[in-house]
Scaffold this motif. Structure first.
Motif, PDB file in Angstrom:
ATOM      1  N   LEU A 166       0.832  -1.206   0.000  1.00 33.00           N
ATOM      2  CA  LEU A 166       0.000   0.000   0.000  1.00 33.00           C
ATOM      3  C   LEU A 166       0.865   1.254   0.000  1.00 33.00           C
ATOM      4  O   LEU A 166       0.591   2.226  -0.699  1.00 33.00           O
ATOM      5  N   MET A 167       1.924   1.193   0.808  1.00 37.06           N
ATOM      6  CA  MET A 167       2.829   2.334   0.928  1.00 37.06           C
ATOM      7  C   MET A 167       3.433   2.680  -0.423  1.00 37.06           C
ATOM      8  O   MET A 167       3.526   3.844  -0.812  1.00 37.06           O
ATOM      9  N   PHE A 168       3.830   1.634  -1.145  1.00 37.79           N
ATOM     10  CA  PHE A 168       4.436   1.863  -2.442  1.00 37.79           C
ATOM     11  C   PHE A 168       3.446   2.539  -3.386  1.00 37.79           C
ATOM     12  O   PHE A 168       3.762   3.547  -4.020  1.00 37.79           O
ATOM     13  N   GLY A 169       2.220   2.008  -3.429  1.00 35.18           N
ATOM     14  CA  GLY A 169       1.219   2.604  -4.303  1.00 35.18           C
ATOM     15  C   GLY A 169       0.937   4.048  -3.927  1.00 35.18           C
ATOM     16  O   GLY A 169       0.928   4.949  -4.775  1.00 35.18           O
ATOM     17  N   ALA A 170       0.768   4.280  -2.629  1.00 32.30           N
ATOM     18  CA  ALA A 170       0.417   5.623  -2.181  1.00 32.30           C
ATOM     19  C   ALA A 170       1.557   6.601  -2.420  1.00 32.30           C
ATOM     20  O   ALA A 170       1.330   7.737  -2.843  1.00 32.30           O
ATOM     21  N   SER A 171       2.806   6.146  -2.183  1.00 32.54           N
ATOM     22  CA  SER A 171       3.898   7.101  -2.375  1.00 32.54           C
ATOM     23  C   SER A 171       4.138   7.376  -3.855  1.00 32.54           C
ATOM     24  O   SER A 171       4.580   8.454  -4.228  1.00 32.54           O
ATOM     25  N   MET A 172       3.835   6.377  -4.711  1.00 30.28           N
ATOM     26  CA  MET A 172       3.869   6.639  -6.158  1.00 30.28           C
ATOM     27  C   MET A 172       2.903   7.769  -6.516  1.00 30.28           C
ATOM     28  O   MET A 172       3.249   8.695  -7.235  1.00 30.28           O
ATOM     29  N   LEU A 173       1.680   7.671  -5.980  1.00 30.12           N
ATOM     30  CA  LEU A 173       0.677   8.701  -6.247  1.00 30.12           C
ATOM     31  C   LEU A 173       1.146  10.062  -5.751  1.00 30.12           C
ATOM     32  O   LEU A 173       1.064  11.068  -6.461  1.00 30.12           O
TER      33      LEU A 173
END
Lengths: 366, 349
Positions: free
Chosen positions: B143-150
């Motif tokens: 989740l962290m990866f997806g959110a930080s990409m955004l």
């Protein structure tokens, strides 16, 4: 949002919508003289009347929400019989003081934000972004540790004094930042506030007074009862003073040369403004705790609607500030009924979203 | 490892500085100083070993079987955190071409705390605590990866040309995430509140031991990747256009770096909680100490410096001064001052 929609129909460039740098501020003022009819879209009295009605509704709502049983019919009964019952005493001891404290806090923080924005000629600052509230909390902590028995007025005096010192240090820090770099000042202010907060936390941690500190660092009206908020009336007096010197503040906001030409002592007015902001922040921190972002968001919105002439916009700033805090307190009280969410938490979310919106819309640096 | 003194360097500085030194001990001192300046990595390693020894042995009072495993775990956790924060910040600065940015300054680790709160909110504290820690951690990292990409996309597509605004928007995003976490924390019941609350403050004296094993594995894997990319990162420092011209697959490298950064930030935050300025502090120190800007040098040095700061700092505060919880506050203070210094230095150049 519908309040702002009229802007979309006007043919003004978006870059003029936000007077952030001092030069922009000046241009906006010039424009106000030339394109005066544009502002006739919503006359100020209508805005003020609208926000007054809004505030009235919010006050009624704020008075009727709460954990304890309360009914308006009980109040009428006690009025008719001229006898006190549980409803009227609840109203007098808890509900009315709380609502008054909220209104006074909202007014004080919004007006203090407007004053500091004019004095620093920067749209993106507020008392907690120039180190005022954090320094006030630090001063309060130190005086409470050294002289725990001192009177409240002495503690408040120390808090105000340290807030002034904090703001002086901040103004010395940003002295050499060019005014065109208008976003650098809030950034430095946030870090500066964080440093003062770290010092305060360190002292509180070492003396095991973190709990006492968290009361001041976190704005919350749940402890407000009759007899515990009256200090806030002081901010009401300061707001009246702000209204009296509104024209001088406006002129100082127009720029150093204009102030000089018009015979206003820039230095004197600046220090008066700084002192007032420090005092308002100190009083609010002492009685209810920090509530960030009100002083930032409310003046920005009002200044878009009715320009930067303080004599005209200060009442609207005060009314909208009160309404904003009332609304957030009502949300905080009803979102997880019967528990209460502190108003600082609610406004932390609402205020940051509004601030982000302002930031992303602001024109780029030249 | 420590005696890898190249005689040529020592001799060179000897001939340079020996001229002014009148007595032998001054000559030796100058020689010693030149050695220190020439070998920051070796010196840092020696200091780190001393700090580790002190951390493990100070004030043990005889109960070695009890103290050593306990302190060993804590030491390992501190070193993992130092590595994760130092390397992620350095890579982030390379990726954004800027020496005053850190992932936490732009709100990345408050984002992790927010994710944590959201998970507690939806799962409830009980299922949140009995769920397998490794599976949970994997989910969080994902989740962290997806959110930080955004977040990265949002920050760097709209505001990349205006650095001040970028940082300010990032800082405010951090405040927003923290406020949202606080709001969620208030909406859940008091038992769950404790779970969230403990995640939102940096605590170096109570690290989460469950995640230690997986954190070490993550560090090793990311370390291998980063070490493979070290020369590409050097080229990336020249700028996006230059790097593309020189044959770097920019998209792929940036994606890989951002993945590593997100994973490392999640690891560090999971272990000790959010710290805003620590990465900035150690990277500023490293850039000052390093002899060149090559990643092969700075990546190792930044890990060492970060570990020294944490281990030595924790030893001093916990064992010598008797103040266990103060380290994060002191680090924030020093880091904030370094940040202001960096801003004013770049302004008046």
């Amino acid at each position: 949002m519908s309040l702002f929609s009229h802007r979309a129909h006007t043919s003004v460039k978006p870059s003029s919508s936000l007077s952030a740098a001092s030069s922009n501020w000046q241009r906006e003022a010039d424009k106000a003289l030339i394109t005066k009819p544009r502002r006739a879209a919503i006359p100020p009295w209508l805005i003020n009347l609208g926000s007054l009605i809004l505030m009235g509704l919010l006050v009624l709502l704020s008075l009727s929400i709460g954990v304890a049983d309360f009914s308006w019919s009980g109040i009428f009964h006690s009025l008719l019989n001229h006898s006190a019952n549980s409803d009227s005493s609840l109203l007098l001891v808890s509900r009315i003081p709380r609502t008054l404290a909220i209104i006074l806090t909202g007014v004080a923080m919004a007006v203090a934000g407007m004053i500091i924005q004019v004095v620093l000629k920067n749209r993106f600052v507020e008392p907690s972004m120039v180190g005022a509230t954090q320094s006030a909390a630090l001063g309060l902590l130190v005086v409470s540790l050294l002289f725990p028995a001192s009177a409240l007025i002495i503690k408040m005096g120390v808090a105000t004094f340290s807030a002034v010192i904090g703001m002086m240090v901040f103004m010395a820090l940003i002295h050499r930042i060019p005014p065109t770099d208008f976003l650098m000042i809030p950034l430095i202010g946030i870090v500066f506030g964080g440093i003062i907060e770290a010092v305060t936390t360190f002292i509180a941690y070492q003396t095991e007074t973190l709990q006492m500190l968290s009361v001041w660092q976190f704005g919350d009206f749940s402890g407000v009862l009759a007899g515990r908020y009256e200090l806030l009336w002081l901010t009401g007096g300061l707001c009246v003073l702000a209204y009296i010197i509104a024209d001088k503040l406006t002129i100082v906001g127009l720029g150093d040369n204009i102030a000089l030409n018009l015979g206003i002592s820039k230095r004197q007015v600046t220090w008066l403004g700084v002192g007032m902001v420090a005092m308002m922040s100190a009083v609010v921190v002492v009685t209810v705790g920090m509530i960030p972002f009100i002083g930032l968001v409310v003046p920005n919105i009002v200044s878009r609607l009715m320009g930067d002439k303080l004599r005209r916009s200060l009442p609207a700033v005060a009314l909208l500030g009160a309404s904003a805090v009332l609304l957030c307190d009502i949300i905080g009280r009803s979102i997880h009924y019967p528990f209460e969410v502190p108003v600082a938490t609610v406004f932390g979310v609402v205020g940051t979203v509004l601030f982000l919106w302002l930031l992303l819309r602001a024109p780029a640096e030249q | 490892m420590f005696s890898s003194s190249t005689p040529s360097a020592a001799q060179k500085s000897d001939t340079d500085k020996g001229h002014g030194a009148s007595t032998t001990w001054q000559k030796h001192l100058a020689q010693f100083w030149a050695f220190i300046v020439d070998h920051p990595k070796s010196v840092a390693s020696i200091i780190l070993v001393i700090a580790m020894t002190l951390f493990l042995t100070l004030n043990v009072n005889g109960y070695w079987d009890f103290a050593l495993p306990l302190r060993g775990k804590k030491l390992l956790a501190l070193m993992v955190v130092g590595y994760a924060i130092g390397v992620s910040t350095l890579l982030f600065q390379t990726l954004t071409h800027n020496p005053i940015l850190t992932p936490s300054l732009l709100g990345f680790d408050s984002l992790y705390v927010l994710l944590q709160s959201v998970l507690v909110f939806f799962l409830g504290a009980i299922s949140f605590t009995i769920i397998d820690p490794i599976a949970k951690f994997m989910l969080e990292i994902f989740l962290m990866f997806g959110a930080s990409m955004l977040l990265f996309q949002l920050l760097f597509s709209k505001t990349s040309q205006d650095l001040t605004r970028l940082i300010l928007v990032g800082v405010i995003f951090g405040v927003l995430f923290r406020s949202l976490s606080a709001l969620i924390a208030r909406l859940i019941n008091p038992d769950d509140f404790v779970v969230v609350q403990s995640a939102s403050y940096a605590q170096f004296n109570t690290v989460n031991p469950q995640l230690l094993g997986i954190s070490v594995i993550i560090c090793v894997i990311t370390g291998l990747f980063v070490w493979r990319w070290r020369y590409q990162c050097d080229v990336l420092m020249l700028g996006k256009a230059q790097a593309t011209n020189l044959g770097i697959n920019y998209q792929r490298l940036a994606f890989g770096l951002l993945t590593v950064i997100a994973v490392l930030v999640a690891t560090a935050t999971a272990l000790v909680g959010p710290v805003t300025f620590f990465g900035l502090l150690v990277c500023a120190l490293t850039n000052r100490l390093a002899r060149n800007m090559y990643h092969s040098e700075r990546l190792i040095l930044v890990s060492l410096v970060a570990m020294i700061c944490l281990v030595l700092g924790q030893t001093i505060f916990e064992q010598i001064l008797g103040m266990a919880g103060v380290l994060s506050v002191v680090i924030e203070l020093a880091g904030g001052l370094v940040f202001l210094l960096l801003i004013f230095m770049t302004k008046h150049r």
